[in-house]
Design an enzyme around this catalytic site. Sequence first.
Site, PDB file in Angstrom:
ATOM      1  N   SER A 158       0.838  -1.198   0.000  1.00 53.18           N
ATOM      2  CA  SER A 158       0.000   0.000   0.000  1.00 53.18           C
ATOM      3  C   SER A 158       0.880   1.259   0.000  1.00 53.18           C
ATOM      4  CB  SER A 158      -0.971  -0.051   1.185  1.00 53.18           C
ATOM      5  OG  SER A 158      -1.943   0.959   1.087  1.00 53.18           O
ATOM      6  N   ASP A 254     -10.224  -1.913  -5.621  1.00 54.41           N
ATOM      7  CA  ASP A 254      -9.282  -1.098  -4.865  1.00 54.41           C
ATOM      8  C   ASP A 254      -9.078   0.199  -5.639  1.00 54.41           C
ATOM      9  OD1 ASP A 254      -7.132   0.078  -3.560  1.00 54.41           O
ATOM     10  OD2 ASP A 254      -5.854  -1.687  -3.629  1.00 54.41           O
ATOM     11  N   HIS A 284      -8.787  -3.877  -1.301  1.00 56.18           N
ATOM     12  CA  HIS A 284      -7.502  -3.399  -0.804  1.00 56.18           C
ATOM     13  C   HIS A 284      -7.120  -4.152   0.474  1.00 56.18           C
ATOM     14  CE1 HIS A 284      -4.319  -0.348  -0.362  1.00 56.18           C
ATOM     15  NE2 HIS A 284      -4.561  -0.415   0.937  1.00 56.18           N
TER      16      HIS A 284
END
Length: 313
Positions: A158, A254, A284
């Site tokens: 991320s 996502d 995500h």
Amino acid sequence: MAYPYDPELSPVVAMLPVLDISDIAAARAQMLQMRELRPAFTPSPSLEISKRFVPGPPGDPDVEVCVIRPNDGQHGRPGMLWIHGGGFVLGDVDGDLETAAGIAEGTGAVVVSVEYRLAPEHPFPAPVEDCYAALRWTAEHADELGIDLNRLAVGGLSAGGGLAAAVALLARDRGGPSLCFQLLDIPEVDDRLSTPSMQQFTDTPLWNLPNAILSWEAYLGPDRDGDTSPYAAPSRATDLRGLPPAYVVTCEFDPLRDEGIEYGQRLMQAGVPTELHHYPGTFHGSSGAGVGTAISERMVADRTDAIRRAFAR
């Protein structure tokens, strides 16, 4: 909006709390509470885990790192600087220990996980400079750590994936350390927030457009002036030539999906050997959904295999 998640992930989504970083202090407290509710992670006895402070960027505080390595005394192992996620404003080494330890155990690598400073208290360039300082320390102490400098990599998840991409750019542009691989797992790399997936996914779990807006505002800071640096948002880089081979992961539902795919495509176009894995039906952070969820187990296994293959080149 209802999304057609992988059937095994739908029950997981139903249990996920709403993450709202408009109140960062509350979001940090929420993450700690979530961690306390999970079963405690017990690292494998085959791993040796220690923390220490290493020199930070010039003029800045020392940086804490967590060194995770197989405890069999073998030297000449691959090494990876690992960078946790959290939208530049959340997360820490302890909360990400299971992932970092899993990489060390699954690949035989020495993993150095970095406790970089968080925004908004410490906006760009503090977080990425902390990560780069940790990479330099890792390279300079490769012999002590038992790392083969020809097999040194960077990776993250991320925001950590975005920071890993930025560290790879810094290492190229500052003349080292030399990297053999970059792992960009659902990376946050583009502050423009203009891709179709970013505009579409305003209510997806864990990450969505409202959180992305706040994340970049915090990271770039109130004193931002002019164009965004590529070392903050790697998608802004105009030249991706000469970067290490990459493994890029994206998830279907996502908001970061399209920027990850575009960055992977641009790496390919720049002649960088790149493997791009897109997982349908996922959200995500789906790789952390847990044991017993086939798609999540496959995401972790694929990631581990990619790292092993990179170190075997």
